[in-house]
Design an enzyme around this catalytic site. Structure first.
Site, PDB file in Angstrom:
ATOM      1  N   HIS A 308       0.768  -1.069   0.151  1.00  0.00           N
ATOM      2  CA  HIS A 308       0.025  -0.139   0.015  1.00  0.00           C
ATOM      3  C   HIS A 308       0.944   1.319  -0.117  1.00  0.00           C
ATOM      4  CE1 HIS A 308      -3.086   2.806   1.144  1.00  0.00           C
ATOM      5  NE2 HIS A 308      -3.975   1.756   0.867  1.00  0.00           N
ATOM      6  N   ASP A 366      -8.010  -5.041  -0.101  1.00  0.00           N
ATOM      7  CA  ASP A 366      -8.499  -5.918  -1.154  1.00  0.00           C
ATOM      8  C   ASP A 366      -8.113  -7.629  -0.888  1.00  0.00           C
ATOM      9  OD1 ASP A 366      -7.453  -3.398  -3.144  1.00  0.00           O
ATOM     10  OD2 ASP A 366      -9.667  -3.994  -2.959  1.00  0.00           O
TER      11      ASP A 366
END
Ligand code: SDX
Length: 433
Positions: A308, A366
């Site tokens: 991320h 996700d």
């Protein structure tokens, strides 16, 4: 809030400009570089905006090192456990939690706008049945910008609120229509007696011949998933909506730009990619092969659902998503689900691997969402459309904040030019008629 601080920029040991430092409520201070070009003739250079704050915002706060996510100051863990998606929508839009009257009015307002104009259905007919749902979402949500001329004055707070209501209310209906269209089944209309997520699940799974009674545990799980996806500061798709909105574009068109950006596998498309990746890995015995592929610089393969830009410790949403995943699989008697067990083992191995530790790559929102959406009977191609359903409120909240920001002006970044210097056409160049 600002402090009277500044930084001085030197060039060849000579001070060439002084830039103010601004502080917010939480998080890093910022160097205000608005005067840099006029004072020095230089631009900042920050492809990917890793060190750039694009705006002031009071909506969402992320601390990537500490793994903190706050919606209007409230921790995501508390909202995911104790709130509902519609209450979170109100909070993101208005900045405060609603009282019971405000919540009832907001809920009623949303319910009254869940139907779409009957002519909107015609837009689906131009798509192939096997078109990706995100392609259809871009087309159909974009088409919404050709309706609702009664409330498109972006300077009017009431009109902006009406746009927000219409988008939050209609996107689930459009998402369900995308699904029905792809499987050749008739569209199912929303029902006003149902709550938001129940309505969506019924539109997704019922048919004119068979009613669908959603399992309350699954409804609660999807409601929580939407809360986890509702907003995330200045991510790529939200920044896209802000940039599109900065020119004064139609708000439905701006949200469509956000949908287009979210589709990418590096962003919201990752949840679908995670499922395909797990299916490709297939068995725990193949995990180390794929971990090595992810570490190989010459191999374009990345571990989808890992890493991320901001979270360099853990994504607080991933832990909540894993818990939700476990809850849903247990409720459905799928706790032995092969993909879930594979994901748990993949996460365990990756988190012990030097490469992932050194590069601070942890599971993101996700990683587990694909597995739980799959368990909820949502096809993989629809995962990013469900992400868009949750993120619509974040997009329109940031759009509203940007439009109402007195500092707001059209976004127009510059560049570091690396092309050819000025040159003349060769004399022998023949002017084409
Ligand atoms: C979302 O911004 C948001 O807030 C997004 C989001 C939201 O709610 O809006 O949180 C939603 O988009 C989550 C992210 C979903 N995407 C994925 O899961 C795709 C896989 N992840 C990566 O592509 C990547 O981690 C990103 C895109 C998420 C972040 O990319 P960055 O910050 O630009 O980091 P990078 O690509 O520069 O990677 C840093 C290093 C690189 O190695 P070096 O060049 O330094 O040697 O880490 C490596 C990368 O190669 N790396 C990975 C990896 N992610 C990064 N290596 C293997 N597998 C991965 N998943």
């Amino acid at each position: 809030m600002t402090k009277l601080r500044s930084v001085t920029l030197n060039d060849k040991a000579q001070p060439i400009c002084e830039l103010p430092v601004l502080s917010g409520t939480l998080g890093p201070d910022v160097v205000d570089v608005q005067a840099l070009y006029t004072q020095t003739g230089m631009f900042t250079f920050d492809p990917g905006f890793t060190s750039t704050a694009s705006c002031r915002s009071a909506i969402t706060y992320i601390d990537g090192e500490a793994g903190i996510l706050l919606y209007r100051g409230y921790p995501i863990e508390q909202l995911a456990e104790q709130s509902t998606f519609l209450e979170v929508c109100y909070l993101l839009l208005h900045g405060e939690l609603p009282n019971s009257d405000e919540m009832e009015h907001f809920d009623h307002n949303i319910t009254m706008h869940t139907m779409v104009h009957d002519q909107l259905s015609a837009f689906f007919k131009g798509f192939r049945r096997d078109a990706h749902p995100m392609a259809i979402m871009v087309g159909v949500v974009g088409a919404l910008s050709s309706f609702y001329h009664d409330a498109l004055d972006i300077r009017s707070k009431e009109d902006r609120e009406m746009c927000a209501i219409r988008l939050i209310a209609k996107v689930p209906t459009i998402v369900a229509m995308c699904h029905k269209y792809s499987i050749g089944l008739p569209f199912i209309y929303p029902q006003n007696k149902l709550r938001y997520v129940q309505n969506f699940m019924r539109m997704m799974h019922s048919t004119p011949c068979d009613e669908y009674e959603p399992n309350p545990v699954l409804v609660r799980a999807l409601d929580r998933i939407l809360i986890l996806h509702a907003d995330h500061e200045q991510n790529a798709s939200t920044s896209t909506v802000r940039l599109a909105g900065s020119s004064g574009a139609n708000p439905f068109a701006c949200v469509t730009a956000g949908i287009a950006c979210l589709w990418g596998a590096a962003h919201g498309g990752a949840n679908e990619a995670v499922l395909y990746m797990l299916e490709e890995i297939g068995d725990v015995s193949n995990i180390s092969k794929y971990i090595n592929k992810a570490k190989d610089k010459d191999d374009p393969f990345r571990l989808m659902g890992f890493g991320h830009r901001v979270y360099k410790n853990h994504d607080p949403r991933a832990k909540l998503m894993r818990e939700t995943c476990h809850e849903v699989l247990t409720e459905l008697g799928l706790h032995e689900d092969k993909l879930f067990k594979l994901a748990l083992e993949l996460e365990r191995i990756a988190l012990e691997d030097e490469y992932f530790i050194e590069k601070k790559l942890y599971p993101n929102v996700d990683f587990y969402s694909g597995i739980v959406l799959h368990a909820l009977g949502i096809p993989s191609k629809m995962f990013t459309a469900v992400f868009a359903m949750g993120r619509t409120v974040g997009w329109i909240s940031h759009w509203d904040e940007m439009i109402s920001d007195p500092e707001q002006k059209i976004g127009r970044p510059r560049q570091l030019y690396t092309g050819a210097s000025r040159r003349d056409l060769p004399p022998e160049h023949i002017k084409s008629v």
